[in-house]
Enzyme design. Structure first.
Site, PDB file in Angstrom:
ATOM      1  N   HIS A  63     -68.254  53.984 -12.486  1.00  9.99           N
ATOM      2  CA  HIS A  63     -68.371  55.034 -11.158  1.00  9.99           C
ATOM      3  C   HIS A  63     -69.325  55.263 -12.116  1.00  9.99           C
ATOM      4  O   HIS A  63     -70.586  55.444 -12.949  1.00  9.99           O
ATOM      5  CB  HIS A  63     -67.352  55.411 -10.671  1.00  9.99           C
ATOM      6  CG  HIS A  63     -67.789  55.419  -9.659  1.00  9.99           C
ATOM      7  ND1 HIS A  63     -69.110  57.548  -9.148  1.00  9.99           N
ATOM      8  CD2 HIS A  63     -67.143  55.882  -7.977  1.00  9.99           C
ATOM      9  CE1 HIS A  63     -69.646  57.214  -7.936  1.00  9.99           C
ATOM     10  NE2 HIS A  63     -67.977  56.643  -7.537  1.00  9.99           N
TER      11      HIS A  63
ATOM     12  N   ASP B   7     -61.020  52.926  -5.632  1.00 12.28           N
ATOM     13  CA  ASP B   7     -60.405  51.316  -4.852  1.00 12.28           C
ATOM     14  C   ASP B   7     -59.463  50.891  -5.889  1.00 12.28           C
ATOM     15  O   ASP B   7     -58.974  49.980  -5.012  1.00 12.28           O
ATOM     16  CB  ASP B   7     -62.025  50.454  -5.275  1.00 12.28           C
ATOM     17  CG  ASP B   7     -63.350  50.931  -4.199  1.00 12.28           C
ATOM     18  OD1 ASP B   7     -62.647  51.331  -3.049  1.00 12.28           O
ATOM     19  OD2 ASP B   7     -64.185  51.340  -4.690  1.00 12.28           O
TER      20      ASP B   7
HETATM   21  C1  LIG Z   1     -69.644  51.373  -9.853  1.00 11.90           C
HETATM   22  C2  LIG Z   1     -70.153  50.049 -10.647  1.00 11.90           C
HETATM   23  C3  LIG Z   1     -70.941  48.974  -9.738  1.00 11.90           C
HETATM   24  C4  LIG Z   1     -71.321  51.222 -10.985  1.00 11.90           C
HETATM   25  O1  LIG Z   1     -72.482  50.540 -12.512  1.00 11.90           O
HETATM   26  P1  LIG Z   1     -73.303  50.812 -13.360  1.00 11.90           P
HETATM   27  O2  LIG Z   1     -73.293  52.745 -12.982  1.00 11.90           O
HETATM   28  O3  LIG Z   1     -74.285  51.077 -12.377  1.00 11.90           O
HETATM   29  O4  LIG Z   1     -73.049  50.507 -14.147  1.00 11.90           O
HETATM   30  P2  LIG Z   1     -72.840  49.457 -15.282  1.00 11.90           P
HETATM   31  O5  LIG Z   1     -72.741  48.316 -13.834  1.00 11.90           O
HETATM   32  O6  LIG Z   1     -74.057  49.541 -15.662  1.00 11.90           O
HETATM   33  O7  LIG Z   1     -72.567  49.276 -16.483  1.00 11.90           O
HETATM   34  C5  LIG Z   1     -72.567  49.875 -17.958  1.00 11.90           C
HETATM   35  C6  LIG Z   1     -71.858  49.764 -18.693  1.00 11.90           C
HETATM   36  O8  LIG Z   1     -69.960  48.953 -18.367  1.00 11.90           O
HETATM   37  C7  LIG Z   1     -69.905  47.890 -17.849  1.00 11.90           C
HETATM   38  N1  LIG Z   1     -69.121  48.312 -16.514  1.00 11.90           N
HETATM   39  C8  LIG Z   1     -68.647  48.958 -15.499  1.00 11.90           C
HETATM   40  N2  LIG Z   1     -68.030  48.494 -14.826  1.00 11.90           N
HETATM   41  C9  LIG Z   1     -67.485  48.379 -15.456  1.00 11.90           C
HETATM   42  C10 LIG Z   1     -65.826  47.215 -15.352  1.00 11.90           C
HETATM   43  N3  LIG Z   1     -65.941  47.236 -13.660  1.00 11.90           N
HETATM   44  N4  LIG Z   1     -65.183  46.370 -15.938  1.00 11.90           N
HETATM   45  C11 LIG Z   1     -65.918  46.232 -16.826  1.00 11.90           C
HETATM   46  N5  LIG Z   1     -67.115  46.766 -17.489  1.00 11.90           N
HETATM   47  C12 LIG Z   1     -67.811  47.411 -16.541  1.00 11.90           C
HETATM   48  C13 LIG Z   1     -70.890  47.141 -17.467  1.00 11.90           C
HETATM   49  O9  LIG Z   1     -70.183  45.744 -17.983  1.00 11.90           O
HETATM   50  C14 LIG Z   1     -71.365  47.235 -19.053  1.00 11.90           C
HETATM   51  O10 LIG Z   1     -71.964  47.342 -19.859  1.00 11.90           O
HETATM   52  P3  LIG Z   1     -72.596  47.355 -20.712  1.00 11.90           P
HETATM   53  O11 LIG Z   1     -73.557  48.078 -21.055  1.00 11.90           O
HETATM   54  O12 LIG Z   1     -72.070  47.144 -22.439  1.00 11.90           O
HETATM   55  O13 LIG Z   1     -74.066  45.723 -20.424  1.00 11.90           O
HETATM   56  C15 LIG Z   1     -69.537  49.253 -11.721  1.00 11.90           C
HETATM   57  O14 LIG Z   1     -68.525  50.408 -12.507  1.00 11.90           O
HETATM   58  C16 LIG Z   1     -68.619  48.548 -11.252  1.00 11.90           C
HETATM   59  O15 LIG Z   1     -69.504  47.242 -11.189  1.00 11.90           O
HETATM   60  N6  LIG Z   1     -67.639  48.529 -10.790  1.00 11.90           N
HETATM   61  C17 LIG Z   1     -66.455  47.763 -10.617  1.00 11.90           C
HETATM   62  C18 LIG Z   1     -67.482  47.492  -9.141  1.00 11.90           C
HETATM   63  C19 LIG Z   1     -66.744  48.633  -8.709  1.00 11.90           C
HETATM   64  O16 LIG Z   1     -65.403  48.931  -8.160  1.00 11.90           O
HETATM   65  N7  LIG Z   1     -66.981  48.976  -7.630  1.00 11.90           N
HETATM   66  C20 LIG Z   1     -66.569  49.977  -6.569  1.00 11.90           C
HETATM   67  C21 LIG Z   1     -67.227  51.494  -7.096  1.00 11.90           C
HETATM   68  S1  LIG Z   1     -66.450  53.508  -6.286  1.00 11.90           S
END
Ligand SMILES: CC(C)(COP(=O)(O)OP(=O)(O)OC[C@H]1O[C@@H](n2cnc3c(N)ncnc32)[C@H](O)[C@@H]1OP(=O)(O)O)[C@@H](O)C(=O)NCCC(=O)NCCS
Length: 355
Positions: free
Chosen positions: A245, A302
């Site tokens: 998140h 979710d």
């Molecule tokens: C919610 C979300 C978009 C937040 O993204 P964010 O704050 O931009 O975090 P980032 O995408 O920059 O991720 C930071 C790190 O954690 C990792 N990470 C984040 N979410 C992850 C996940 N669900 N599974 C595996 N790794 C994850 C990323 O790969 C990244 O790793 P790195 O630093 O080695 O590159 C992201 O966690 C995600 O895509 N989750 C899955 C989709 C989801 O469940 N969405 C509903 C949100 S309520």
């Protein structure tokens, strides 16, 4: 209205609507939460009865809207259909040009009341069934399940659906709320603002994640497969849906409530299968990403909600529209706050570097 619509402490895992902790709110009716968000305080008994009567009495959609829902009866994504239907609904709202607070509140009630009817009607039509008219005697949650199934849900299922709508109702400036708010900031009408929210919610990194959680759990299929498949996904650097998140760097408080609810449903149905797969996924992700790699990747709103839908026979294509049904009260609360400001939101491009 003195209290902020929403407060989140992402480090401590605290969520409040209008200053009240989500754990205190989750046992109230959705109608009370909707009132709280939109009008700023919890209703008294009389106020709640009046508000519920307005909401429940406004659930039916008109013939023309049903005709458009029938016209969406091809392989259309349920969120694509919903944004079209809500946009079309606006032209039948007698208050569409009345942007006074009273006119906007009447529009808000119609939107909150009718979006579930539209979602359920579309779902039934694409599955070859006639829409089921809403039942004004039922709660928001029970009525929705009744409209999609054509039969009344158990008390536990109705309560879980109601809590699902409450837990989805508001979450500060997430992508869809921000989209709604930007549209409202131009002083465009409430329907346009809600359509903006729907369009943003549709994406897989936002509301679409819930459906992907369901698909992932189905594909995993058994507790024995869970660890292996999750390890493969982590090895391939795939994101695990329903985890992580932008704001919470600890367990999402909504995720914790959903986990408890999914356990209760599993026990009541005498089938722990989906719950146990989910627990194994969670255990593997926390061990591999949190404990070994120090990344704060916990279940979000979710993840266990996807498990709940498995137990309630709700298909993945309804997951995001259900999110929208709950969230519409939060979008509207933000639009109302923005209308009061009468100031356009206009970020500069360099601010995107921080997003
Ligand atoms: C919610 C979300 C978009 C937040 O993204 P964010 O704050 O931009 O975090 P980032 O995408 O920059 O991720 C930071 C790190 O954690 C990792 N990470 C984040 N979410 C992850 C996940 N669900 N599974 C595996 N790794 C994850 C990323 O790969 C990244 O790793 P790195 O630093 O080695 O590159 C992201 O966690 C995600 O895509 N989750 C899955 C989709 C989801 O469940 N969405 C509903 C949100 S309520």
């Amino acid at each position: 209205m003195s209290k902020n619509i929403c407060f989140i402490d992402g480090l401590e895992g605290i969520l409040k609507y209008r200053g009240i902790d989500i754990n205190q709110l989750v046992d109230l009716p959705y109608d009370a939460i909707s009132y709280l968000l939109i009008l700023g305080e919890l209703p008294g008994d009389q106020e709640l009865a009046e508000y519920s009567a307005c909401l429940h009495g406004a659930r039916e959609v008109n013939r023309e809207v049903l005709d458009v829902i029938h016209m969406c009866n091809f392989n259309v994504d349920s969120m694509e259909a919903l944004r079209t239907i809500v946009s079309f609904m606006s032209q039948f709202d007698p208050d569409i040009t009345d942007s006074s607070p009273e006119g906007n509140t009447r529009k808000a009630i119609r939107l909150i009341a009718r979006i579930p009817t539209a979602v359920a009607a579309h779902y039934r039509i694409v599955n070859g069934n006639e829409p089921v008219p809403p039942d004004p005697s039922l709660s928001h949650g029970a009525n929705f399940l009744y409209m999609i199934r054509g039969s009344k849900p158990s008390q536990l299922e109705a309560e879980v659906m109601e809590k699902d709508f409450i837990l989805s109702a508001e979450h500060e400036l997430n992508a869809s709320t921000f989209s709604s708010r930007v549209t409202a900031s131009t002083l465009s009408d409430l329907y346009s603002a809600i359509v903006s929210g729907l369009c943003a919610l549709k994406g897989p990194l936002h509301g679409g994640a819930r459906a992907e959680v369901m698909t992932m759990i189905e594909e995993i299929g058994s507790q024995e497969n869970a660890e292996k498949i999750i390890l493969e996904k982590i090895e391939k650097k795939e994101k695990i849906m329903g985890f992580g998140h932008r704001v919470y760097k600890t367990y999402d408080p909504r995720g914790a409530i959903f986990k408890q609810l999914s356990r209760e449903l599993a026990e009541a149905k005498g089938d722990m299968c989906w719950y146990e797969i989910a627990e194994k996924i969670e255990e593997t992700v926390i061990r591999e990403l949190v404990e070994k790699k120090g990344k704060p990747i916990y279940p979000n709103v979710d993840f266990y909600s996807g498990v709940i839908y498995k137990y309630m026979d709700i298909p993945p294509q309804l997951a995001t529209p259900i999110f929208a049904i709950g969230r519409v009260s939060g979008w509207i609360a933000h639009c109302f706050e923005q209308y009061e400001k009468k100031r356009i939101i206009r970020p500069r491009a360099f601010m995107l570097d921080e997003c």
